[in-house]
Scaffold this motif. Structure first.
Motif, short mmCIF file in Angstrom:
data_model
loop_
_atom_site.label_atom_id
_atom_site.label_comp_id
_atom_site.label_asym_id
_atom_site.label_seq_id
_atom_site.Cartn_x
_atom_site.Cartn_y
_atom_site.Cartn_z
N GLU A 37 -1.91 -43.49 47.17
CA GLU A 37 -0.92 -44.45 47.69
C GLU A 37 -1.33 -45.89 47.35
N ALA A 38 -2.61 -46.17 47.46
CA ALA A 38 -3.11 -47.51 47.14
C ALA A 38 -2.95 -47.81 45.65
N VAL A 39 -3.29 -46.85 44.81
CA VAL A 39 -3.14 -47.03 43.36
C VAL A 39 -1.66 -47.22 43.02
N TYR A 40 -0.83 -46.37 43.57
CA TYR A 40 0.60 -46.43 43.28
C TYR A 40 1.17 -47.79 43.68
N ALA A 41 0.80 -48.28 44.85
CA ALA A 41 1.28 -49.58 45.31
C ALA A 41 0.81 -50.70 44.40
N GLU A 42 -0.44 -50.63 43.97
CA GLU A 42 -0.99 -51.67 43.09
C GLU A 42 -0.34 -51.63 41.72
N VAL A 43 -0.09 -50.45 41.20
CA VAL A 43 0.60 -50.32 39.91
C VAL A 43 2.02 -50.91 40.02
N ALA A 44 2.71 -50.56 41.10
CA ALA A 44 4.08 -51.06 41.29
C ALA A 44 4.10 -52.59 41.42
N LYS A 45 3.03 -53.13 41.96
CA LYS A 45 2.93 -54.59 42.12
C LYS A 45 2.53 -55.27 40.81
N ARG A 46 1.54 -54.72 40.11
CA ARG A 46 0.96 -55.41 38.96
C ARG A 46 1.54 -55.06 37.60
N LEU A 47 2.09 -53.87 37.43
CA LEU A 47 2.62 -53.51 36.12
C LEU A 47 3.79 -54.39 35.70
N TRP A 86 2.94 -51.42 20.39
CA TRP A 86 2.17 -52.48 21.06
C TRP A 86 2.58 -52.64 22.52
N LEU A 87 3.84 -52.38 22.84
CA LEU A 87 4.25 -52.38 24.25
C LEU A 87 3.50 -51.30 25.00
N SER A 88 3.34 -50.13 24.40
CA SER A 88 2.59 -49.06 25.07
C SER A 88 1.13 -49.47 25.28
N VAL A 89 0.56 -50.20 24.33
CA VAL A 89 -0.82 -50.68 24.47
C VAL A 89 -0.91 -51.68 25.63
N VAL A 90 0.05 -52.59 25.72
CA VAL A 90 0.06 -53.58 26.81
C VAL A 90 0.15 -52.87 28.16
N ILE A 91 1.02 -51.88 28.26
CA ILE A 91 1.19 -51.13 29.52
C ILE A 91 -0.08 -50.35 29.84
N GLN A 92 -0.64 -49.66 28.85
CA GLN A 92 -1.85 -48.87 29.09
C GLN A 92 -3.03 -49.76 29.50
N ARG A 93 -3.15 -50.92 28.88
CA ARG A 93 -4.24 -51.84 29.24
C ARG A 93 -4.11 -52.30 30.68
N LYS A 94 -2.91 -52.70 31.08
CA LYS A 94 -2.68 -53.16 32.46
C LYS A 94 -2.95 -52.02 33.44
N TYR A 95 -2.48 -50.82 33.10
CA TYR A 95 -2.69 -49.66 33.95
C TYR A 95 -4.18 -49.35 34.08
N ALA A 96 -4.91 -49.42 32.98
CA ALA A 96 -6.36 -49.16 33.00
C ALA A 96 -7.08 -50.18 33.88
N GLN A 97 -6.64 -51.43 33.84
CA GLN A 97 -7.24 -52.46 34.69
C GLN A 97 -7.04 -52.13 36.17
N VAL A 98 -5.84 -51.73 36.51
CA VAL A 98 -5.56 -51.35 37.90
C VAL A 98 -6.43 -50.16 38.30
N CYS A 99 -6.50 -49.14 37.47
CA CYS A 99 -7.28 -47.93 37.77
C CYS A 99 -8.76 -48.27 37.94
N ALA A 100 -9.29 -49.12 37.07
CA ALA A 100 -10.70 -49.50 37.15
C ALA A 100 -11.01 -50.16 38.49
#
Length: 146
Positions: free
Chosen positions: A97-107, A9-23
């Protein structure tokens, strides 16, 4: 739930947050991962497939879709014509770079409900797991110039 369930379930939480950032960048999680993996230097396609846990065919299809958006490009190696190198285009670099920065901020938001000590422990454990994981293939340390 046992420990394995919690990790699932931790992997699901991480994947969901990551998918939101990517979208937010109009990218699939796979495309974003690809861009971030090559954002700093070209990588051998074979090594990249191994690092990402993908078959060469699946990676090739992902690269084709991402290349159609002019975000990555393939090139042959000057040292070995059998080697195909993958790198980001200038537009791909900006986006990566933008995606990476947003992931580092939001994950890290996944730990926002933990107290400060638990957040530090979570960061320490996550760092230890990544630092002791084999995320690259043995051949990836050999440099080949495109």
């Amino acid at each position: 739930m046992d420990y394995g369930d919690k990790l699932f379930w931790l992997s699901v939480v991480i994947q969901r947050k990551y998918a939101q950032v990517c979208a937010g960048f109009d990218l699939t999680p796979s495309q974003a991962t690809l861009l971030c993996a090559v954002r700093n230097e070209p990588r051998r396609m074979a090594d990249l497939a191994a690092s990402l846990g993908m078959t060469k065919n699946a990676l090739s299809q992902l690269v084709d879709r991402t290349a159609r958006r002019e975000l990555v490009g393939r090139a042959g190696s000057a040292q070995d014509r059998r080697v195909v190198m993958l790198s980001v285009t200038p537009a791909g670099k900006v986006l990566a770079e933008a995606v990476y920065a947003e992931v580092a901020k939001r994950l890290p938001e996944i730990a926002k409900n933990l107290d400060a000590d638990d957040q530090r422990d979570f960061e320490r454990v996550a760092t230890a797991i990544v630092d002791t994981s084999d995320l690259s293939s043995p051949a990836s340390n050999q440099s080949i110039t495109p």
